[in-house]
Design an enzyme around this catalytic site. Structure first.
Site, PDB file in Angstrom:
ATOM      1  N   ASP A 158       1.063   2.531   3.669  1.00  0.00           N
ATOM      2  CA  ASP A 158       0.219   3.708   3.407  1.00  0.00           C
ATOM      3  C   ASP A 158       1.059   4.990   3.449  1.00  0.00           C
ATOM      4  OD1 ASP A 158      -2.046   5.182   2.766  1.00  0.00           O
ATOM      5  OD2 ASP A 158      -2.753   5.287   4.834  1.00  0.00           O
ATOM      6  N   LYS A 171      -9.017  -0.548  -6.516  1.00  0.00           N
ATOM      7  CA  LYS A 171      -9.149   0.122  -5.216  1.00  0.00           C
ATOM      8  C   LYS A 171     -10.512   0.774  -5.102  1.00  0.00           C
ATOM      9  CE  LYS A 171      -7.795   1.782  -1.285  1.00  0.00           C
ATOM     10  NZ  LYS A 171      -6.648   2.590  -0.927  1.00  0.00           N
ATOM     11  N   HIS A 215       0.859  -1.214   0.000  1.00  0.00           N
ATOM     12  CA  HIS A 215       0.000   0.000   0.000  1.00  0.00           C
ATOM     13  C   HIS A 215       0.886   1.253   0.000  1.00  0.00           C
ATOM     14  CE1 HIS A 215      -3.889   2.043   1.515  1.00  0.00           C
ATOM     15  NE2 HIS A 215      -3.055   3.004   1.137  1.00  0.00           N
ATOM     16  N   HIS A 248       1.468   5.369  -1.744  1.00  0.00           N
ATOM     17  CA  HIS A 248       1.087   6.510  -2.586  1.00  0.00           C
ATOM     18  C   HIS A 248       2.365   7.136  -3.128  1.00  0.00           C
ATOM     19  CE1 HIS A 248      -3.070   6.339  -1.156  1.00  0.00           C
ATOM     20  NE2 HIS A 248      -2.534   6.002  -0.004  1.00  0.00           N
ATOM     21  N   HIS A 266     -10.577   1.098   1.100  1.00  0.00           N
ATOM     22  CA  HIS A 266     -10.467   2.081   2.167  1.00  0.00           C
ATOM     23  C   HIS A 266     -11.731   1.879   2.985  1.00  0.00           C
ATOM     24  CE1 HIS A 266      -9.243   5.872   4.165  1.00  0.00           C
ATOM     25  NE2 HIS A 266     -10.513   5.799   4.513  1.00  0.00           N
ATOM     26  N   HIS A 314      -5.014  -0.669   5.628  1.00  0.00           N
ATOM     27  CA  HIS A 314      -4.633   0.121   6.812  1.00  0.00           C
ATOM     28  C   HIS A 314      -5.610  -0.008   7.980  1.00  0.00           C
ATOM     29  CE1 HIS A 314      -7.403   2.801   4.804  1.00  0.00           C
ATOM     30  NE2 HIS A 314      -6.514   3.449   4.073  1.00  0.00           N
TER      31      HIS A 314
HETATM   32  C1  NCD Z   1      -3.947   8.825   1.812  1.00  0.00           C
HETATM   33  C2  NCD Z   1      -3.399   9.860   0.807  1.00  0.00           C
HETATM   34  O1  NCD Z   1      -2.909  10.911   1.230  1.00  0.00           O
HETATM   35  O2  NCD Z   1      -3.438   9.568  -0.389  1.00  0.00           O
HETATM   36  N1  NCD Z   1      -4.138   9.497   3.072  1.00  0.00           N
HETATM   37  C3  NCD Z   1      -4.259   8.903   4.287  1.00  0.00           C
HETATM   38  O3  NCD Z   1      -4.526   9.616   5.264  1.00  0.00           O
HETATM   39  N2  NCD Z   1      -4.089   7.610   4.460  1.00  0.00           N
HETATM   40  C4  NCD Z   1      -5.199   8.218   1.288  1.00  0.00           C
HETATM   41  C5  NCD Z   1      -5.611   6.954   1.987  1.00  0.00           C
HETATM   42  O4  NCD Z   1      -4.893   5.957   1.979  1.00  0.00           O
HETATM   43  O5  NCD Z   1      -6.701   6.915   2.586  1.00  0.00           O
HETATM   44 ZN    ZN Z   2      -3.445   4.941   1.411  1.00  0.00          ZN
HETATM   45 ZN    ZN Z   3      -7.104   4.833   2.576  1.00  0.00          ZN
END
Ligand code: NCD
Ligand code: ZN
Ligand code: ZN
Length: 357
Positions: free
Chosen positions: A256, A108, A22, A24, A145, A183
């Site tokens: 995450d 997702k 996971h 970003h 999510h 998460h």
């Molecule tokens: C994530 C993001 O910033 O893309 N933010 C978060 O608080 N976890 C998005 C997500 O995973 O929900």
């Molecule tokens: Zn995330």
């Molecule tokens: Zn998320």
């Protein structure tokens, strides 16, 4: 096999190289700045599709994958695993085509409005029944999510209410669908995943193993500890630690890591997301050492994820050693910067590749 020595002060462990299920990575100059940190620790990563605009089609995913590969340092063996961003209008045929061609490995589901860049997400699961039926048929996992978007539900209860209102029905309606609850933050979620482990798994982040909801308000409001789902009470953190270190196949690593500029976090309405890519494995090592479970770190970090996704475990190995090593406090992007999570705890550990693939 992992070898560990957690009883002495100089804890150390050698494990197969982990994957991050996971991540970003964002895009453009932010991606260029954060990607080396994920690629330095992990062999593969599930790349989340919540860009602006989101990665909703095979064509967009192929182009995004090419940009990621182009941004890697020469010689890097890091493999991005792409995902599709589901919307009310997702075309089941495009989802199936992208999965069969290996463009993406999962889709997702962001409930619309639940988190960062989820505005284009799904407003009602009923609207994507044909997509879910297709995914069930072809064996394509759905990544959730898992929070309800009903703002009359207290923010600390949104994950638990998601289990009750949405997830139970989803598993019943699509008994063959492979599901990852991303998460997880509560004891209830860990128990729910255990109870449905034949059909599902869950990722657990470093921060939810290290902070509770009081941490967010320690001495004042700490915007860099704000993420979604928000950290919960201490007993939930302890339950997550138990789950992660248990060796149970349904729990695996997903950081995450979610980079946001400092000025967007330290704002009247700060963004949700914690950036932990440079310190992820050090944090997990510290947690597993504290739980006297370094001998189970490999199972959580390097074996359970690939097994769930039906992929081989990595053959390269990394060595984690409790030995002071420099970690950056921030990662610069032009004139902006992104704050790194838990640099103090992470600085006690060094991460080194020992046997390349
Ligand atoms: C994530 C993001 O910033 O893309 N933010 C978060 O608080 N976890 C998005 C997500 O995973 O929900
Ligand atoms: Zn995330
Ligand atoms: Zn998320």
């Amino acid at each position: 096999m992992s070898s560990s020595d957690s009883t002495t002060k100089s804890a150390a462990v050698v494990i197969r190289q982990p994957d991050d299920w996971h991540v970003h990575l964002r895009d453009g100059e932010v991606m260029a700045a954060v990607l080396p940190h994920t690629a330095a620790q992990f062999a593969r990563a599930i790349v989340m599709p919540n860009l602006k605009p989101p990665v909703t089609t095979t064509a967009l995913a192929e182009a995004y994958r090419r940009r990621i590969l182009a941004a890697l340092q020469p010689g890097s063996r890091f493999q991005p695993l792409m995902t599709a961003y589901l919307t009310d209008n997702t075309d089941p045929a495009d989802i199936a085509d992208g999965f069969k061609r290996g463009v993406w490995v999962a889709a997702k589901l962001y409930p619309a409005g639940a988190t960062t860049n989820s505005q284009a997400g799904v407003t009602d699961i009923a609207r994507i029944h044909s997509v879910l039926a297709m995914m069930e048929k072809i064996g394509m996992p759905i990544l959730l999510h898992g929070e309800v978007t009903d703002h009359s539900v207290d923010i600390f209860d949104r994950e638990t209410v998601f289990l009750e209102r949405i997830l139970g029905k989803l598993l019943k309606d699509f008994p063959g669908l492979k599901v990852v609850l991303e998460h997880i933050t509560t004891a209830e979620a860990a128990d729910f995943v255990r109870a449905h482990a034949a059909q599902m798994g869950a990722t657990i982040t470093p921060h939810h193993l290290m902070i509770n909801r009081s941490s967010i308000f320690e001495g004042g409001v700490r915007p860099h500890l704000y993420c979604l789902p928000i950290a919960k009470r201490e007993h939930h953190r302890l339950a997550l630690r138990k789950a992660a270190t248990s060796g149970e196949a349904c729990f695996f690593l997903g950081t995450d890591t979610a980079p946001h500029f400092v000025h967007l976090k330290e704002a009247a309405c700060g963004c949700a997301g914690i950036f932990n890519a440079p310190t992820a494995m050090q944090c997990y090592a510290q947690v597993f050492a504290e739980e006297n479970a370094l001998d189970r770190l490999e199972t959580f970090a390097s074996l359970n994820g690939p097994r769930f996704y039906g992929m081989p475990a990595n053959t390269a190995q990394i060595r984690l050693e409790r030995k002071a090593a420099a970690v950056p406090e921030t990662v610069a992007v032009g004139n902006d910067s992104i704050l790194v999570f838990a640099t103090e705890a992470a600085g006690q550990w060094s991460v080194a590749e020992v046997v390349p693939a």
